[in-house]
Enzyme design. Structure first.
Site, PDB file in Angstrom:
ATOM      1  N   GLU A 265       0.843  -1.201   0.000  1.00 26.16           N
ATOM      2  CA  GLU A 265       0.000   0.000   0.000  1.00 26.16           C
ATOM      3  C   GLU A 265       0.872   1.242   0.000  1.00 26.16           C
ATOM      4  OE1 GLU A 265      -3.293   2.408   2.720  1.00 26.16           O
ATOM      5  OE2 GLU A 265      -2.830   0.309   3.163  1.00 26.16           O
ATOM      6  N   HIS A 571      -2.703  10.202  -1.330  1.00 25.02           N
ATOM      7  CA  HIS A 571      -2.885   8.892  -1.954  1.00 25.02           C
ATOM      8  C   HIS A 571      -2.807   8.988  -3.470  1.00 25.02           C
ATOM      9  CE1 HIS A 571      -3.868   5.794   1.105  1.00 25.02           C
ATOM     10  NE2 HIS A 571      -4.024   6.860   1.867  1.00 25.02           N
TER      11      HIS A 571
END
EC number: 1.1.1.34
Length: 586
Positions: A265, A571
């Site tokens: 991630e 992100h």
């Protein structure tokens, strides 16, 4: 030289003027191209087809109409007239004609597919790779050869080298055939061959042949398969690569730690690193170990609920604890019984044993000790029926209130006071916004969702990343991620007090995946590799506090990003790949 793709030569049968058969290949000889008129049908055949189609539908309509009339007039269907007999004959004849004209070609298409190398799927273009033709142009002097063939350019991504039949010996091929036929079980390859890597190679090749699926990209070399035999993984065919990043330094209890995190991630390690920076700049964090005890809860059944209650009273009687502890502790020099908690459901009794396990996570250790106690109890309670060594009152790998309230494994609380200037400069937000967000999101929001032990932002992210890097059981992330994050303003509202309370961190520094080379290196980075010789259990307890400190850093950074409105932007920057995976083929 550049690699290019070339199809296998297609065998072509040709005849000369005398009718003799000549064999050639399409790479060397080219037949004249067929004209579109060569595929057309004669006009008479078109008319015949049209006539048969018309006849088929006409007689079919006629027969259906007559059948309907007979049903309406209650006429027996087996009584037919001459026109009906003629119509039936025409229908059968037209069906035979249509099957002969279209059906034979359809059947032949399957027979051709089994011999035509251009149509079968087994000739995969991705697997037929040859070097560019480097023959001199002089080889094209023969008039029967056409060297003007343009080879297609290779546009696919580089192919990862995989196991091919050229790396397999004749003995390996025989074993593969035996595994495919079922005469040799795949799970027994390690014991039969005595070589774990060879067993993985043969099992991998067998799987590819039986499934028809390629395992390109799954590495085989570079791993010690002997190290996982009998303790980490069965039926091995390779290993998965997970990137490991570092966050830190994490200043915890006056010491600095560089925390390894295995994750795919994006932005996770960067976020944890920012949290560590804020904690470091504010003087560090402190932790307290509240409890250390692994649990196992067998379930037994009696003929009556009264008999189950008798055993409950016996187990919870302080006078009997020492006797039970002696039986329990003899299974290991590290296992020490701490308590027994019982619960009744009808005639069933659940006994939750809790014990210290040294530096091991301790599931096997406590299970063995519980079995000793069960065997001992059956002498005094012969009517006791053992249903299972675990009855889910433990509770292992499940979100359960008993773990959230009573704890399981290591129970840790970790706290820090983040200075006002650090909140503004490093975290890009303010204390009041963080306190309000934590109340509305982590506490109220989780309560609205009916969360059990999930009063946090993303504790499981940090726990799982550290667990994978250090060889823990990732499945125990379920209860190990139980966490409540608290924030409040202190020092006249200028500074931020943040804490995480985690009642059931389940981990160890010996056993399981901790002995693997990569995971052992990560444990060594933290200074908790193996068992502590001076103080058994101290390494695993220290690792638990480091996990809690990492969660504290992760909570601080993510909550700040949400409060400052930076979550989406971060992100989009760190957690999105620019690679077009649709263009990558293997």
């Amino acid at each position: 030289m550049d690699e290019v793709r070339r199809r296998p030569p297609k065998h072509i049968v040709r005849k000369d003027h005398d009718g003799e058969v000549l064999n050639s290949f399409s790479h060397g000889h080219h037949l004249p191209p067929l004209k579109p008129s060569d595929y057309s049908l004669p006009l008479s055949l078109y008319l015949a087809n049209a006539l048969v189609f018309s006849l088929f539908f006409s007689v079919a309509y006629f027969l259906l109409h007559r059948w309907r009339e007979k049903i309406r007039k209650s006429t027996p269907l087996h009584i037919v007239t001459f026109p009906e007999i003629a119509a039936l004959i025409c229908l059968v004849a037209s069906v035979i004609y249509l099957l002969g004209f279209f059906g034979i070609g359809f059947v032949h298409s399957f027979s051709r597919a089994s011999t035509d190398s251009w149509d079968v799927e087994e000739y995969d273009d991705d697997n037929i790779i040859i070097k560019e033709d480097t023959r001199p142009t002089g080889a094209c002097a023969a008039p029967s050869l056409d060297c003007s063939l343009s080879l297609p350019t290779k546009i696919h991504a580089p192919i990862v080298s995989t196991t091919t039949t050229s790396t397999l010996s004749d003995d390996d091929e025989q074993i593969i055939k035996s595994v495919v036929s079922g005469s040799i079980p795949s799970y027994s390859l390690e014991s039969k061959l005595g070589n774990c890597k060879r067993a993985a190679l043969i099992r991998r090749e067998t799987l590819q042949r039986m499934s028809g699926r390629s395992l390109e990209g799954l590495p085989l070399d570079g791993f010690d398969y002997e190290s996982i035999l009998g303790q980490c993984c069965e039926m091995a065919i390779g290993y998965v690569q997970i990137p490991v990043g570092i966050a830190g330094p994490l200043l915890l209890d006056g010491k600095e730690y560089t925390v390894p995190m295995a994750t795919t991630e994006g932005c996770l390690v960067a976020s944890a690193n920012r949290g560590c920076k804020a904690i470091y700049a504010s003087g560090g964090a402190t932790s307290v170990l509240l409890r250390d005890g692994m649990t196992r809860a067998p379930v037994v059944r009696f003929p009556t609920a009264k008999r189950a209650a008798d055993l409950k009273f016996f187990m919870e009687d302080p006078d009997n604890f020492d006797t039970i502890a002696v039986v329990f502790n003899k299974s290991s020099r590290f296992a020490r019984l701490q308590s027994v908690q019982c619960a009744i459901a009808g005639k069933n009794l659940y006994m939750r044993f809790s014990c210290s396990t040294g530096d091991a996570m301790g599931m096997n250790m406590v299970s063995k000790a519980v079995q000793n106690v069960i065997d001992y109890l059956q002498n005094d309670f012969p009517d006791m029926d053992v249903i299972g060594l675990t009855g889910n009152f433990c509770a292992d790998k499940k979100a359960a209130a008993v773990n959230w309230i009573e704890g399981r494994g290591k129970s840790v609380v970790c706290e820090a006071i983040i200075k006002e200037e650090v909140v503004k400069k490093v975290l890009k937000t303010n204390v009041a916004a963080l306190v309000e967000l934590n109340m509305i999101k982590n506490l109220t929001g989780s309560a609205v969702a009916g969360s059990l032990g999930g009063f946090n932002a993303h504790a499981s992210n940090m726990v799982t990343a550290v667990y994978i890097a250090t060889g823990q059981d990732p499945a125990q992330n379920v209860e190990s991620s139980h966490c409540i994050t608290m924030m409040e303003a202190v020092n006249d509202g200028k500074d931020l007090h943040i804490s995480v309370s985690m009642p059931s961190i389940e981990l160890g520094t010996v056993g399981g995946g901790t002995q693997l080379a990569s995971q052992s290196a990560c444990l060594n980075l933290l200074g908790v590799k193996g068992a502590s010789k001076d103080s058994p259990g101290s390494n695993s307890r220290l690792l638990a506090t480091i996990v809690a400190g990492s969660v504290l850093a992760g909570e601080l950074s993510l909550m700040s990003a949400i409060a400052a409105g930076q979550l989406v932007n971060s992100h989009m920057k760190y957690n999105r790949s620019a690679k077009d995976v649709s263009k990558i083929t293997f």
